[in-house]
Design a protein around this motif. Structure first.
Motif, PDB file in Angstrom:
ATOM      1  N   TYR A   8      40.215  -5.242 -29.004  1.00 22.43           N
ATOM      2  CA  TYR A   8      40.239  -6.698 -28.860  1.00 22.43           C
ATOM      3  C   TYR A   8      39.314  -7.357 -29.886  1.00 22.43           C
ATOM      4  O   TYR A   8      38.521  -8.227 -29.569  1.00 22.43           O
ATOM      5  CB  TYR A   8      39.847  -7.090 -27.431  1.00 22.43           C
ATOM      6  CG  TYR A   8      40.217  -8.499 -27.039  1.00 22.43           C
ATOM      7  CD1 TYR A   8      41.531  -8.939 -27.119  1.00 22.43           C
ATOM      8  CD2 TYR A   8      39.246  -9.382 -26.578  1.00 22.43           C
ATOM      9  CE1 TYR A   8      41.871 -10.237 -26.752  1.00 22.43           C
ATOM     10  CE2 TYR A   8      39.576 -10.691 -26.208  1.00 22.43           C
ATOM     11  CZ  TYR A   8      40.895 -11.110 -26.306  1.00 22.43           C
ATOM     12  OH  TYR A   8      41.239 -12.393 -25.948  1.00 22.43           O
ATOM     13  N   GLY A  12      43.349  -7.913 -32.189  1.00 25.94           N
ATOM     14  CA  GLY A  12      43.704  -7.979 -30.778  1.00 25.94           C
ATOM     15  C   GLY A  12      43.901  -9.402 -30.307  1.00 25.94           C
ATOM     16  O   GLY A  12      44.843  -9.708 -29.558  1.00 25.94           O
ATOM     17  N   ARG A  13      43.051 -10.303 -30.770  1.00 23.07           N
ATOM     18  CA  ARG A  13      43.149 -11.709 -30.356  1.00 23.07           C
ATOM     19  C   ARG A  13      44.380 -12.379 -30.965  1.00 23.07           C
ATOM     20  O   ARG A  13      45.038 -13.209 -30.318  1.00 23.07           O
ATOM     21  CB  ARG A  13      41.868 -12.448 -30.731  1.00 23.07           C
ATOM     22  CG  ARG A  13      40.707 -12.107 -29.811  1.00 23.07           C
ATOM     23  CD  ARG A  13      39.399 -12.708 -30.286  1.00 23.07           C
ATOM     24  NE  ARG A  13      38.389 -12.684 -29.242  1.00 23.07           N
ATOM     25  CZ  ARG A  13      37.662 -11.611 -28.925  1.00 23.07           C
ATOM     26  NH1 ARG A  13      37.850 -10.469 -29.580  1.00 23.07           N
ATOM     27  NH2 ARG A  13      36.762 -11.664 -27.947  1.00 23.07           N
ATOM     28  N   VAL A  29      43.511  -5.682 -21.263  1.00 24.99           N
ATOM     29  CA  VAL A  29      42.867  -5.517 -22.564  1.00 24.99           C
ATOM     30  C   VAL A  29      41.823  -4.420 -22.408  1.00 24.99           C
ATOM     31  O   VAL A  29      41.067  -4.402 -21.435  1.00 24.99           O
ATOM     32  CB  VAL A  29      42.200  -6.829 -23.037  1.00 24.99           C
ATOM     33  CG1 VAL A  29      41.365  -6.590 -24.290  1.00 24.99           C
ATOM     34  CG2 VAL A  29      43.258  -7.895 -23.296  1.00 24.99           C
ATOM     35  N   ALA A  38      39.921 -11.768 -21.144  1.00 24.35           N
ATOM     36  CA  ALA A  38      40.428 -12.151 -22.455  1.00 24.35           C
ATOM     37  C   ALA A  38      40.770 -13.635 -22.471  1.00 24.35           C
ATOM     38  O   ALA A  38      40.741 -14.312 -21.441  1.00 24.35           O
ATOM     39  CB  ALA A  38      41.674 -11.326 -22.787  1.00 24.35           C
TER      40      ALA A  38
END
Length: 261
Positions: A8, A12-13, A29, A38
């Motif tokens: 993340y 990941g974002r 996540v 998240a």
């Protein structure tokens, strides 16, 4: 799809945002360096084992962008638990035969690529075709180079290695790629491919076909990580409930074949 994101960081974002835009949901996540929830509200777990007791167990697939030293064990874990995994981490390919055997033995599924960008994968096809065109003309030598940001963990990039392999597969007079610094002239059968790490460059990959008369250069320049995210999500959608080990070549071949037919 309910997707699990393994890793993340920046990628990941971006994956999370693009997946939500496409109507998918984030089941879990997994990142040991992130606490809480998240951006999507999905729970963040410190390990895959912990996540298996939560949202990971309900995931239709996982997308893995971590590090070369952690990716192989992540893939084995997900394969063991029959969770289809799309892997964008590079630098672990020396273990690919071992991983392939583990995935197939588990009856699971893996889709990996050195670069998930659609532009890059189409660039591979262009590069391979160019290599076959230049091969009969010995007056044209070929080399390559790549540039990435100074936080990238591996060198050469997985994309550079794949690009060099595409050239070698189509040029009989080139038999080996050399990625290290050379303190001698390259041999006639060597393809020299150099790397540079600097600043915040998302990624540049170039092939140069050069003769005494002229130079032909083909280049892919990434503007950001959006293309990687879009391609990885497309790959995860394509993988679905398939079993076996695939690459982005399989995804493109299927899409291009359907567009022709």
């Amino acid at each position: 799809m309910k997707l699990a994101l393994v890793g993340y960081g920046k990628m990941g974002r971006i994956l999370e945002a693009r997946a939500l835009e496409k109507g998918h949901s984030i089941a879990a996540v997994i990142d040991p360096f992130v606490k809480g929830t998240a951006d999507s509200g999905a729970p963040v777990y410190g390990s895959l084992a912990e996540a298996l007791k939560g949202g990971l167990g309900q995931a239709d697939g996982a997308i893995e962008f971590t590090r070369p030293d952690t990716a192989p064990e992540n893939i084995k874990f997900l394969a063991e638990h029959k969770i289809p995994v799309t892997v964008g981490t590079t630098g672990w390919y020396a273990k690919l035969p071992e991983i392939t055997a583990a995935v197939n033995a588990a009856g699971a599924s893996l889709l990996w690529a050195s670069n998930f960008s659609l532009g890059v994968n189409l660039f591979y096809l262009i590069a391979a075709h160019a290599a076959s065109l230049f091969d009969p003309f010995a007056e044209y030598d070929v080399g390559g180079f790549e540039v990435h940001h100074n936080k990238k963990a591996d060198s050469p990039s997985g994309t550079a290695i794949t690009l060099a392999e595409k050239v070698l597969s189509r040029m009989k007079r080139k038999t080996k790629a050399v990625y290290d610094k050379l303190d001698r002239p390259p041999r006639a059968d060597e393809l020299h491919f150099a790397s540079l790490r600097a600043g915040s460059v998302p990624g540049v990959h170039s092939l140069v076909f050069d003769s005494q008369a002229d130079t032909i250069e083909i280049t892919h320049t990434a503007r950001n990580r959006e293309g990687l995210a879009a391609g990885a999500i497309l790959a995860a959608e394509w993988l679905g409930s398939r079993s076996g080990v695939y690459t982005m070549d399989d995804v493109l071949a299927d899409i291009l074949n359907r567009s022709i037919n």
